[in-house]
Each structure stands twice: as structure tokens, then as C-alpha cells.
Motif scaffolding. Structure first.
Motif, mmCIF file in Angstrom:
data_model
loop_
_atom_site.group_PDB
_atom_site.id
_atom_site.type_symbol
_atom_site.label_atom_id
_atom_site.label_comp_id
_atom_site.label_asym_id
_atom_site.label_seq_id
_atom_site.Cartn_x
_atom_site.Cartn_y
_atom_site.Cartn_z
ATOM 1 N N ARG A 187 0.826 -1.208 0.000
ATOM 2 C CA ARG A 187 0.000 0.000 0.000
ATOM 3 C C ARG A 187 0.862 1.260 0.000
ATOM 4 O O ARG A 187 0.530 2.244 -0.682
ATOM 5 N N ALA A 188 1.967 1.244 0.752
ATOM 6 C CA ALA A 188 2.836 2.421 0.814
ATOM 7 C C ALA A 188 3.439 2.742 -0.544
ATOM 8 O O ALA A 188 3.750 3.903 -0.835
ATOM 9 N N GLU A 189 3.606 1.727 -1.416
ATOM 10 C CA GLU A 189 4.188 1.940 -2.739
ATOM 11 C C GLU A 189 3.249 2.677 -3.682
ATOM 12 O O GLU A 189 3.660 3.109 -4.770
ATOM 13 N N LEU A 190 1.992 2.838 -3.268
ATOM 14 C CA LEU A 190 1.038 3.571 -4.095
ATOM 15 C C LEU A 190 1.197 5.081 -3.959
ATOM 16 O O LEU A 190 0.529 5.839 -4.669
ATOM 17 N N GLU A 210 -9.455 4.094 2.517
ATOM 18 C CA GLU A 210 -8.705 3.539 3.648
ATOM 19 C C GLU A 210 -7.202 3.714 3.437
ATOM 20 O O GLU A 210 -6.463 4.076 4.366
ATOM 21 N N ILE A 211 -6.735 3.463 2.219
ATOM 22 C CA ILE A 211 -5.314 3.625 1.911
ATOM 23 C C ILE A 211 -4.904 5.085 2.077
ATOM 24 O O ILE A 211 -3.853 5.400 2.657
ATOM 25 N N ILE A 212 -5.724 6.005 1.592
ATOM 26 C CA ILE A 212 -5.425 7.439 1.720
ATOM 27 C C ILE A 212 -5.405 7.844 3.193
ATOM 28 O O ILE A 212 -4.544 8.606 3.637
ATOM 29 N N ALA A 213 -6.383 7.296 3.972
ATOM 30 C CA ALA A 213 -6.454 7.619 5.399
ATOM 31 C C ALA A 213 -5.235 7.122 6.162
ATOM 32 O O ALA A 213 -4.907 7.648 7.234
ATOM 33 N N GLN A 214 -4.545 6.125 5.614
ATOM 34 C CA GLN A 214 -3.334 5.601 6.252
ATOM 35 C C GLN A 214 -2.116 6.481 5.978
ATOM 36 O O GLN A 214 -1.005 6.146 6.393
ATOM 37 N N GLY A 215 -2.335 7.590 5.273
ATOM 38 C CA GLY A 215 -1.254 8.536 5.025
ATOM 39 C C GLY A 215 -0.567 8.364 3.691
ATOM 40 O O GLY A 215 0.442 9.033 3.420
ATOM 41 N N VAL A 216 -1.080 7.498 2.831
ATOM 42 C CA VAL A 216 -0.485 7.278 1.503
ATOM 43 C C VAL A 216 -0.976 8.373 0.558
ATOM 44 O O VAL A 216 -2.184 8.617 0.445
ATOM 45 N N ASP A 217 -0.055 9.018 -0.126
ATOM 46 C CA ASP A 217 -0.393 10.117 -1.045
ATOM 47 C C ASP A 217 -0.896 9.540 -2.372
ATOM 48 O O ASP A 217 -0.214 9.569 -3.391
ATOM 49 N N LEU A 218 -2.097 9.003 -2.339
ATOM 50 C CA LEU A 218 -2.752 8.433 -3.522
ATOM 51 C C LEU A 218 -3.824 9.420 -3.957
ATOM 52 O O LEU A 218 -4.764 9.700 -3.202
ATOM 53 N N ARG A 219 -3.706 9.952 -5.163
ATOM 54 C CA ARG A 219 -4.594 11.041 -5.593
ATOM 55 C C ARG A 219 -5.689 10.529 -6.523
ATOM 56 O O ARG A 219 -5.403 9.906 -7.553
ATOM 57 N N ILE A 220 -6.937 10.779 -6.151
ATOM 58 C CA ILE A 220 -8.076 10.400 -6.998
ATOM 59 C C ILE A 220 -8.177 11.417 -8.132
ATOM 60 O O ILE A 220 -8.348 12.610 -7.908
ATOM 61 N N VAL A 221 -8.082 10.917 -9.383
ATOM 62 C CA VAL A 221 -8.142 11.812 -10.542
ATOM 63 C C VAL A 221 -9.399 11.603 -11.375
ATOM 64 O O VAL A 221 -9.798 12.495 -12.130
ATOM 65 N N VAL A 222 -10.018 10.432 -11.268
ATOM 66 C CA VAL A 222 -11.289 10.171 -11.959
ATOM 67 C C VAL A 222 -12.193 9.420 -11.002
ATOM 68 O O VAL A 222 -11.771 8.435 -10.380
#
Length: 292
Positions: A187-190, A210-222
């Protein structure tokens, strides 16, 4: 009160007005209106507010809707049960299905079912969320529902049969950031990646949030409710997606790369129905799915 009147009442609700209901039922609109007025006299209360061409349920009409659907469903079940004595050569089973489950396991279920019951029509009705599918089954619009939800998803008034569990996978385009030989992606690799996902209200979006809430900078673009558009967007390089493994084979066949998500997240896939007896076709479909 008779079955014809109840059928007219339910069809008006489903079609949103008298005009479209008359077209669907192939009856003249004055005849339809007269039948509803007779029904309202029988029950002693108005069932609709007439607003031009629109028909809006009164409080009494809302109270009557689910029992009316149940009566019509019971009549269909009774008729089908008698006809099944001659053998289940024809019939119809309605299944409310979420988009991801319509890819897999529904296609495999229908294939196995039609090997033994080729003359039975399987009518697939779309639902975008598990609560919507449950409401369709609970309200009688569909006899069965195939849903994917979290372990603790409540289904008051319904019975649920576990079909399978599916893991979530990470799907990227053919030029994605990880080598195809890899089996898993943490998950951190995302972090730093762009993601295509569905609106809130389903398990797939919950995993992304959930992944974003864990502090992973995963950006929703669509963000799209049309899940059939997610894989083409991934293949065009718009971003990656977190999908159920039911999409994995199709995704790989389309040229995408697929990786298990670590730590894993799962989706519980169940067939649901009301406690009332099922029609012979629906019971056969349920039995076939659970024999897998």
C-alpha cells in the motif's frame, strides 16, 4: 382488489406516471386510470397525487407498495411452481447485480445454470451499491441479488448465502510503474500515484479511502459510477485502479498489469433473497450457484 389492479399500481410506480405505464402494459390510459380509481375506492384512500403527467405516491401508496409487490411475486411463484411439475423448460429469474459482480462470478454462474436449464431467461438488473440491490430484493423488484460487501454489512429482512471471497488487486496500464513479474504491491508503494475509482458508497471506494487515510499520497483523478469505464481509463494511462480480482483475468487479457494488494483487503460476495419461497427458476439458480 385483484391482481390486475395491483399490477397496474406497481407499474405506475415503476414507470413514474400513468402514460408510460399504459404504454408498457399495452392498455388505454383511460382504462388504466379507471382501474386505479376502482382500487382507491376499494382501499378507501388515495394512492397517488396526480401532478400533471406525474404520479407521486401518497403515504398510503408508499405503505401499499411493498405488500403489492409481494402479492404479485407470490402469484408468479405459485404459477411457476405448478408449471415446473412438467419440468423446468422455461421461466424467468431476476437478479439484481453490482457492476463488479456482473463480470465475475455472475458470468460463471449463468454459464453453469444454462448448462442444465437452457430455456430459463436470466434477467440481470443493474444496481450500483449493495444497499440499492438489497432494497430491490426487499421491495420485490428482483427475486435474487448478487452483492459484494464488507464482512459486517447488515441485511435486515433478507437471507444471505456466501458465494465466495474476492481479494482486491492493483491494476495498472502496460507501462505501469512496477515490473509485471512482481506478485504484490504494498500500500505504501502507491504513494504519488493517480487512481481511478468509483463514488463513495461501495467496498472498492472504501479500500481506496482507507489507503489514503493511512497517510499514503494516492490522488483520486477520476471518479466514475460506470465501472466498465475504469479499465479503459487505466489502459489509456489516466491512472491505476484498485479492483476486485474478478476483473483480473479480463484486465490481463486487455494488456493491463495486475498485482495483489498488500496488506490484503477482501470482498464478501453473497446471493441474497427474501425469506419467502423462491420461484422454481430462482431456487434452481441459487442451488446451482451454491454447488460450486
Amino acid at each position: 382488489m385483484d391482481a390486475r389492479q395491483l399490477e397496474y399500481f406497481v407499474t405506475i410506480v415503476d414507470e413514474g406516471g400513468f402514460h408510460r405505464a399504459a404504454e408498457r402494459l399495452h392498455v388505454a390510459q383511460p382504462s388504466l386510470s379507471q382501474a386505479v380509481r376502482t382500487l382507491e375506492r376499494d382501499v378507501g384512500v388515495a394512492l397517488f397525487h396526480r401532478l400533471g403527467r406525474r404520479a407521486v405516491l401518497t403515504e398510503a401508496g408508499r405503505a401499499m407498495l411493498e405488500p403489492a409487490r409481494q402479492v404479485l411475486r407470490d402469484l408468479d411463484t405459485t404459477r411457476a411452481t405448478v408449471e415446473s411439475v412438467k419440468g423446468l423448460h422455461t421461466g424467468r429469474v431476476q437478479v439484481a447485480v453490482l457492476p463488479s459482480q456482473s463480470v465475475e462470478p455472475l458470468t460463471a454462474m449463468i454459464g453453469r445454470f444454462h448448462e442444465v436449464n437452457p430455456g430459463v431467461l436470466v434477467a440481470v438488473q443493474p444496481a450500483f451499491t449493495a444497499p440499492e440491490a438489497a432494497d430491490m430484493v426487499r421491495g420485490g423488484r428482483s427475486e435474487l441479488g448478487l452483492i459484494g460487501a464488507a464482512e459486517d454489512f447488515a441485511l435486515p429482512g433478507l437471507r444471505a448465502h456466501l458465494v465466495e471471497r474476492q481479494r482486491f488487486v492493483v491494476v495498472t496500464g502496460p507501462d505501469g510503474p512496477w515490473e509485471p513479474a512482481r506478485a504484490t504491491v504494498g500500500r505504501a508503494e502507491l504513494a504519488g500515484q493517480r487512481v481511478i475509482t468509483s463514488p463513495q458508497g461501495n467496498r472498492m471506494r472504501h479500500v481506496v479511502d482507507e489507503i489514503i487515510a493511512q497517510g499514503v499520497d494516492l490522488r483520486i483523478v477520476v471518479e466514475t459510477a460506470h465501472r466498465e469505464a475504469i479499465l479503459p481509463l487505466v489502459l489509456r494511462g489516466a491512472g491505476l485502479a484498485v479492483l476486485t480480482e474478478g476483473w483480473a483475468e479480463f484486465a490481463r487479457g486487455s494488456g493491463a498489469r495486475v498485482f495483489d494488494l498488500d496488506p490484503a483487503a477482501e470482498l464478501r460476495i453473497s446471493l441474497i433473497h427474501r425469506p419467502a419461497p423462491l420461484s422454481p427458476a430462482a431456487q434452481r439458480f441459487l442451488d446451482s450457484a451454491l454447488r460450486r
